[in-house]
Design an enzyme around this catalytic site. Structure first.
Site, PDB file in Angstrom:
ATOM      1  N   LYS A   1       0.821  -1.217   0.000  1.00  0.00           N
ATOM      2  CA  LYS A   1       0.000   0.000   0.000  1.00  0.00           C
ATOM      3  C   LYS A   1       0.847   1.255   0.000  1.00  0.00           C
ATOM      4  O   LYS A   1       0.449   2.288  -0.560  1.00  0.00           O
ATOM      5  CB  LYS A   1      -0.951   0.005   1.210  1.00  0.00           C
TER       6      LYS A   1
ATOM      7  N   LYS B   1     -11.999 -14.575  -8.419  1.00  0.00           N
ATOM      8  CA  LYS B   1     -12.945 -14.531  -7.311  1.00  0.00           C
ATOM      9  C   LYS B   1     -13.900 -13.336  -7.424  1.00  0.00           C
ATOM     10  O   LYS B   1     -13.541 -12.313  -8.010  1.00  0.00           O
ATOM     11  CB  LYS B   1     -12.146 -14.576  -6.001  1.00  0.00           C
TER      12      LYS B   1
ATOM     13  N   LYS C   1     -15.458  -7.313  -4.263  1.00  0.00           N
ATOM     14  CA  LYS C   1     -16.201  -6.063  -4.130  1.00  0.00           C
ATOM     15  C   LYS C   1     -15.506  -4.903  -4.829  1.00  0.00           C
ATOM     16  O   LYS C   1     -16.111  -3.871  -5.070  1.00  0.00           O
ATOM     17  CB  LYS C   1     -16.459  -5.745  -2.652  1.00  0.00           C
TER      18      LYS C   1
END
Ligand code: LTN
Length: 329
Positions: free
Chosen positions: A114, A195, A198
């Site tokens: 990140k 997968k 979201k």
């Protein structure tokens, strides 16, 4: 006091809950809630480590909790709370930061990834796993169910606890990460090799728990399949059909074989309609419960109770840590 072992997990309120989260991870927690003393909280302070829109974050915190309860997390079996309502947690986090090496925190994979994505990353991104360690350690959680990406953070929590105990005397229980391997992974409807996520940009492949039931049906009718028109489970050669079989099986409680049998001699059209109806009906029941809860007094009471109970627990641990470290009057 309960003599059950304690499990605890936190949910970061980013993105929107999907059918994949519901079948994959939520259903696991719903199973565990009978056997364990379960703690479940919304990790809203963790959400702040990356940029958020305050109004949206505020709304999402409440939506997350209401949706989890609507999905079957039983407030009688779980202690449910909002992390930021417990002011002892960030206070303890500072104390444990002083018992954590910079080297340890900066070696975390999530921090490394990140911090690369945004040059203006914050200190909160670095101290993220220490705050998470406090989430786990303040209440003496034995087991921490997490996704594989969070396992390293739970291991760090364990290391911090072990070191603290050695240095200052027994203070924390050593927690263990629980990474479920057998949980079914629901795949994207448009690209059944990856997968259902979201954060996917193409919403056609993703079913949100907040989608309109009619849209859910449409998405399933348009799911990518193969062309041999035989309803048979074969993840390698028929990933689309296998994914729909997994969805139908998880939502009806029937085995995949049972469903296969029901569709012998029938085509994909009938099968998809069945999966579409089952899914839309299941989710619309959850949405009904969600709508009852979202602005209810019941939800307020659940959150008040969770806040009061965990503040009391955290206060005891906070004072013990301060005493151990010598910062008392
Ligand atoms: N970092 C976790 C959320 C989280 C958590 C926790 C999970 C915060 N505190 C304590 C387990 C235990 C995530 O991103 N899913």
């Amino acid at each position: 006091m309960s003599d059950k072992k304690r499990i605890l997990t936190g949910l970061k309120p980013t993105g929107e809950l999907t059918l994949g989260n519901y079948i994959g991870s939520l259903s696991q927690m719903i199973k565990l809630q009978d056997e364990y003393d379960s703690y479940l909280f919304v990790a809203d302070l963790h959400a702040l480590t990356i940029p958020q829109n305050p109004k949206e974050l505020h709304e999402r915190i409440r939506r997350f909790i209401a949706m989890y309860i609507a999905c079957g997390i039983d407030p009688k079996k779980n202690t449910i709370y909002i992390q930021s309502e417990n002011e002892y947690i960030p206070a303890m986090s500072y104390l444990l930061e002083c018992a954590t090496y910079y080297g340890e925190a900066s070696r975390m994979i999530q921090f490394k990834e990140k911090s690369k994505q945004n040059a203006n990353f914050t200190l909160g991104l670095l101290t993220y796993p220490v705050l998470m360690a406090v989430d786990i350690l303040y209440c003496d959680a034995d087991y921490v169910p997490v996704g594989i990406d969070q396992k390293q953070h739970v291991e760090l929590a364990r290391d911090i606890a072990e070191r603290f105990n050695k240095h200052y005397g027994e203070t924390f229980i050593l927690p263990e990460p629980v990474v479920s391997e057998q949980g079914i992974k629901i795949k994207d409807l448009k690209d059944p090799c990856k997968k259902m996520s979201k954060s996917e940009e193409n919403p056609q492949g993703v079913i949100s728990m907040f989608d309109d039931p009619e849209d859910i049906k449409k998405k399933i009718m348009k799911a990518t399949t193969d062309s041999d028109n035989e309803v048979r489970f074969d993840e390698e050669n028929k990933p689309g059909i296998s994914n729909l079989l997994n969805i139908a099986s998880a939502l009806t409680g029937k085995s995949v074989e049972e469903i296969e049998k029901e569709f012998i001699g029938k085509g994909y059209g009938d099968f998809k309609r069945y999966v579409a109806d089952v899914t839309a009906e299941h989710i619309s029941k959850i949405q009904e419960r969600y709508n009852e809860l979202i602005n209810s007094k019941e939800l307020e009471e659940i959150l008040d109770e969770g806040r009061d109970k965990t503040r009391e627990l955290a206060k005891v641990k906070f004072e013990l840590i301060k005493e151990r470290m010598g910062v008392i009057r």
